[in-house]
Design an enzyme around this catalytic site. Sequence first.
Site, PDB file in Angstrom:
ATOM      1  CB  CYS B 107       3.797  -4.597  -0.117  1.00 25.52           C
ATOM      2  SG  CYS B 107       3.107  -5.084   1.073  1.00 25.52           S
ATOM      3  CB  ALA B 108       6.398  -9.523  -2.761  1.00 24.97           C
ATOM      4  N   PRO B 110       2.564  -7.743  -8.322  1.00 25.91           N
ATOM      5  CG  PRO B 110       2.495  -6.678 -10.431  1.00 25.91           C
ATOM      6  CD  PRO B 110       2.746  -6.637  -9.342  1.00 25.91           C
ATOM      7  N   GLY B 112       6.960  -7.462 -10.210  1.00 28.31           N
ATOM      8  CA  GLY B 112       8.095  -6.201 -10.953  1.00 28.31           C
ATOM      9  C   GLY B 112       9.544  -5.972 -10.330  1.00 28.31           C
ATOM     10  NE  ARG B 134      -1.575  -7.642  -6.862  1.00 30.71           N
ATOM     11  CZ  ARG B 134      -1.152  -7.204  -7.304  1.00 30.71           C
ATOM     12  NH1 ARG B 134      -1.534  -6.289  -8.699  1.00 30.71           N
ATOM     13  NH2 ARG B 134      -0.874  -6.236  -6.115  1.00 30.71           N
ATOM     14  CG  ASP B 170       6.276  -0.738  -4.629  1.00 30.19           C
ATOM     15  OD1 ASP B 170       5.989   0.426  -4.749  1.00 30.19           O
ATOM     16  OD2 ASP B 170       5.189  -1.662  -5.047  1.00 30.19           O
ATOM     17  CB  CYS B 222       1.946   4.421  -7.479  1.00 30.06           C
ATOM     18  SG  CYS B 222       0.999   3.070  -7.492  1.00 30.06           S
TER      19      CYS B 222
END
Lengths: 119, 287
Positions: B107-108, B110, B112, B134, B170, B222
């Site tokens: 799930c790359a 944007p 970072g 995105r 992620d 997160c």
Amino acid sequence: MKIKCEAGEFEINEDMKKIIDKFGTPFAAGIFLKQKNPSIQEIMMKKLDIPKIIVNKMGEKNFIYGKDILNESIIKKETDSGKVIVCNEKGDKLGIGEFEEDIVKNLADIGIYLRKEKS
Amino acid sequence: MNEFLTERYKELLGKDFRILERDMEKPCPRYIRVNTLRIGERELKKRLEEKEYVLRKKMNNCFRIISSRISPGATIEHLSGYYMVQDWTSLLPPLCLEPEGLVWDMCASPGGKTSHLSELMRNKGVLLATDKGRMRALFYNTMRMCCSNVIIYKRDAKSIDFEFDKILLDAPCTGTGMIRKTKHVSDISQGEIDYLSNIQKKLIEKAISSLKEGGTLVYSTCSMEPEENEMIVQHALNNGMKIEETGFGNTGIVDPFGYELDKDIKKTTRIWPNESTGFFVAKLVKK
């Protein structure tokens, strides 16, 4: 080798090709190539046989805002004609331009990352 | 913070909840990650200090911005790909993965962590980066940071059928670790947590089936919710994965809300949003 992706043309290596052969056309891959001029990524990552010009702070600011460079902003130049890699006084590559009479026309600059973010 | 989250965090943190409550009122610090593909840590610091930045080293190749006159997104150094504005906590998953060979960032966007993975790989090997949207942000970020080993696909991770040496998941999450930065987090409900938890379970199942024998999977979010973190790791352990220490502290919760999880889940890292954004990282190996 070169490959067409959704975002344009790219340069990839053999290992990447194996993956792409399996999954089909990606959105982007490897190093971005532009049709007529080198891309910003190529300027940053490859040793290109293109002469440089160095511009002052005003030239730097104008150039990364997408504007052309006036002769008075050029501090140093390796040529008076054709395409040039535009650098600031610290040697950072700001993009690529082309001499046209008294100005260096902006062909591509790193400010695109900021402009694209805001658009 | 809404009443729902307050009650949950009181139960999870006990008396330490007061510290979290106090720190929530403070402004969230900003951090930058040095892109060592482009510049050294010392040189970047010197250049930014010339522009009246006050920086404090947080960890290797990462600075906290104490004060700055120009926005960190508008400097020549940023446009030149010398750094990424990124919380220090989001540096942990790529560091934990130690990427090499054929790597998948599921799930790359944007980008970072994708650009950080590519940096750690020194542009060697292949990094497959997928996301459902995105794409422009992902493309421009990897291009600006001079990543040349990345292949970007606009695809749902579940549609990828291949075997990888290392995988970073992620996962999409409620984002409750971002509570100091984004107000929408205050509206999170149990329904949303359960909805995302189901998606995370499916994604981790996909990651496990796409990993080579002995391969490493790093799972991160997160979010601060155990249903999106420790309980997803429990699901991975139930599906044949083995847990390893992340190297960033064993702070996982093994008994959230009365559940009894595998004791090894303590080896995961949970960072509450006191000093930065909150984050959760787990390192798993396929047996």
